[in-house]
Enzyme design. Structure first.
Site, mmCIF file in Angstrom:
data_model
loop_
_atom_site.group_PDB
_atom_site.id
_atom_site.type_symbol
_atom_site.label_atom_id
_atom_site.label_comp_id
_atom_site.label_asym_id
_atom_site.label_seq_id
_atom_site.Cartn_x
_atom_site.Cartn_y
_atom_site.Cartn_z
ATOM 1 N N GLU A 27 -3.913 8.478 -4.906
ATOM 2 C CA GLU A 27 -3.902 9.084 -3.573
ATOM 3 C C GLU A 27 -2.849 10.179 -3.543
ATOM 4 O OE1 GLU A 27 -3.392 6.267 -0.372
ATOM 5 O OE2 GLU A 27 -3.385 7.836 1.156
ATOM 6 N N GLU A 173 -10.618 2.778 5.556
ATOM 7 C CA GLU A 173 -9.972 1.858 6.515
ATOM 8 C C GLU A 173 -10.143 2.314 7.964
ATOM 9 O OE1 GLU A 173 -5.912 0.990 5.340
ATOM 10 O OE2 GLU A 173 -6.612 -0.248 3.673
ATOM 11 N N GLU A 292 -9.079 -1.470 -2.959
ATOM 12 C CA GLU A 292 -7.598 -1.465 -2.918
ATOM 13 C C GLU A 292 -7.139 -2.907 -3.060
ATOM 14 O OE1 GLU A 292 -5.478 0.743 0.105
ATOM 15 O OE2 GLU A 292 -7.102 2.219 0.240
HETATM 16 O O1 AHR Z 1 -2.488 2.205 -0.940
HETATM 17 C C1 AHR Z 1 -1.667 2.542 0.142
HETATM 18 C C2 AHR Z 1 -2.425 2.583 1.471
HETATM 19 O O2 AHR Z 1 -2.849 1.291 1.797
HETATM 20 C C3 AHR Z 1 -3.690 3.395 1.498
HETATM 21 O O3 AHR Z 1 -3.480 4.740 1.751
HETATM 22 C C4 AHR Z 1 -4.455 2.773 2.630
HETATM 23 O O4 AHR Z 1 -5.844 2.892 2.473
HETATM 24 C C5 AHR Z 1 -3.972 1.345 2.650
HETATM 25 O O5 AHR Z 1 -3.620 0.943 3.922
#
Ligand code: AHR
Length: 503
Positions: A27, A173, A292
């Site tokens: 990210e 999310e 994730e």
């Molecule tokens: O991985 C860190 C963050 O965690 C991401 O940006 C988000 O999608 C999640 O809440």
């Protein structure tokens, strides 16, 4: 002496191990991209500014698919900022992480980097502050050969071949109030459905991931999945799961049992997806992209790291740079066991994240790169989990936890490669004090010739690899293995993760 028993029979299978289970996530957050994978001034940088020491470690880690560019970041992202001549790219406020995004790296550069680490790109579109049109534009830019506005721009930007991205995430999310464009399940489901249908008009074979809940602890969990899937069922292939674990105070017993929570989470989402399937009388099955997962000391982020000065918008600040211990690696290894145990329905997963940000790989600007403790269970599992996941008969004594009640001390999963004939057992000993003798009945495997084991453990469960001591923790050969006429025994040290291979 604590004993646990395991029976392995390669005839009882859960499902094939999809290589996409060993995916990760990059990210635009903190130093994941800038000062992480990309540091043009570094002595180990290649001609594109990417750190070759990081490339080597990512290859060693064995990462299949990489989700990009977010995360919360994607919900404010304009993908076109990151393509074309670098000197014309705008700097933007990144509201998700209170940072400044320079846009030096974008889709084309990231695709180039993926070629160097030999991974597949999984691209997330912004459904937070954008919609159908922008998703179509980036799809046309990335995957259409040439002869249109966006595809010709890619060619003009030095990428004559399409990037050929197969997997696309429809936002991130969207159930979370912190998310830019946060919406109700119905609003999001309708937007995701429209976007998916439009994207399939360009390419019906894309693999599309719709957002599930950002965690099983969300108040809307379960109902969110049901409503979103009712809106999108015919147009998507996966629903996402996200889960992060950290100890509550010094309740390490519950922390070591985090995979119990992950098992329940996966099984609840499968049940919900299959409920929608039944109601719709559909032949189609929706699988899970667990895109994730990790140990994340999120409370540290909220209390220490978070940028709260409204005037402060740094470039690539140090955010979410958790240092992982042996204890964390054992929990992390047990989460991998949970994912493999559900290989029939979890067919894609992404370790969040890859470099510097809650990551198995750390870097220092102008300095070295090193492996965190969590690097090892990931790389060993990616390397050795081959073929199919097996259904096991596991008998283990239990211990009491504050969060999950009685939990087996030992958890395990096995994989079997029908082509090569090898079998691998992944096991965790959750006892903080006692070693466990694991007795394995492997007679159904036929004549096992040899068995060997590697474990992660330490007298100090809080030991970690750091800039000062990058090699403090490493996997160790476990020489307790005995093999005799189909019976294998191995001693699992207290608070340990072990991989045992049987030839
Ligand atoms: O991985 C860190 C963050 O965690 C991401 O940006 C988000 O999608 C999640 O809440």
């Amino acid at each position: 002496m604590i004993r646990a028993h395991l029976t392995i029979d390669p005839h009882f299978t859960v499902g094939p191990i999809n290589r996409r289970l060993f995916g990760s996530f990059v990210e635009h957050l903190g130093r994941c991209v800038y000062d992480g994978i990309y540091e043009p001034g570094h002595t180990r940088a290649d001609e594109d500014g990417f750190r070759t020491d990081v490339i080597e470690l990512v290859r060693e880690l064995g990462v299949s698919t990489i989700r990009y560019p977010g995360g919360n970041f994607v919900s404010g992202y304009r993908w076109e900022d990151g393509v074309g001549p670098r000197d014309q790219r705008p700097r933007r406020l990144d509201l998700a992480w209170h940072s400044t995004e320079t846009n030096e790296i974008g889709l084309d550069e990231f695709a180039t980097w993926l070629g160097k680490v030999d991974s597949e790109l999984m691209y997330a579109v912004n459904l937070g502050t954008r919609g159908v049109l922008e998703a179509l534009d980036v799809l046309e830019y990335a995957n259409h050969r040439s002869g249109t506005e966006w595809s010709d721009r890619r060619v003009a930007n030095g990428h004559p071949e399409p990037h050929g991205i197969r997997m696309w995430c429809l936002g991130n999310e969207m159930d979370g109030p912190w998310q830019l464009g946060h919406s109700t399940a119905q609003e999001y489901g309708q937007l995701a459905s429209k976007t998916a249908r439009a994207m399939r008009q360009i390419d019906p074979d894309l693999e599309l991931v719709v957002c599930g809940s950002s965690g099983a602890q969300m108040p809307t969990f379960g109902e969110w999945e049901r409503v979103v899937l009712e809106e999108t069922y015919d147009n998507v292939d996966f629903i996402s799961c996200h889960a992060y674990y950290e100890p509550s105070g010094d309740d390490f017993g519950s922390f070591l049992a985090s995979a119990v929570n992950m098992d329940r989470f996966i099984e609840a989402v499968v049940a919900t997806a299959d409920h929608v399937k039944a109601v719709r009388n559909s032949d189609k099955t929706i699988n899970i992209s667990f895109d994730e997962w990790n140990v994340w000391y999120q409370s540290r982020y909220n209390e220490v790291d978070k940028i709260t000065d409204v005037a402060d918008w740094p470039v690539a600040p140090r955010l979410l740079e958790d240092s992982y211990t042996v204890l964390d690696a054992v929990v992390f290894g047990s989460l991998l066991i949970s994912l493999i145990r559900h290989a029939d329905r979890v067919t894609s997963a992404s370790l969040a994240q890859l470099v510097n940000v809650i990551a198995p790989i750390m870097t220092e600007p102008g300095g070295p790169a090193w492996r965190q403790t969590t690097f090892f269970p990931f790389s060993l599992t990616s390397q050795l989990a081959r073929g199919v996941a097996l259904e096991l008969k596991l008998d283990s004594p239990t211990y009491d936890t504050e969060q999950y009640g009685a939990v087996p001390i030992v958890d395990a999963v096995a994989t079997h490669d029908p082509d090569e004939g090898g079998t691998t057992v992944f096991a965790v000993n959750r006892s903080l004090t006692d070693e466990v003798t694991l007795q394995i009945d492997a007679r159904a495997l036929g004549a096992a010739k040899s068995a060997k084991a590697t474990s992660i453990f330490d007298d100090d469960i809080h030991a970690a690899n750091t800039l000062a001591q990058p090699d403090r923790v490493a996997p160790r050969e476990n020489d307790s293995v005995e093999l005799s006429e189909g019976a294998i025994t191995v001693t699992l040290p207290p608070c340990s993760w072990t991989v045992l291979t049987v030839d």
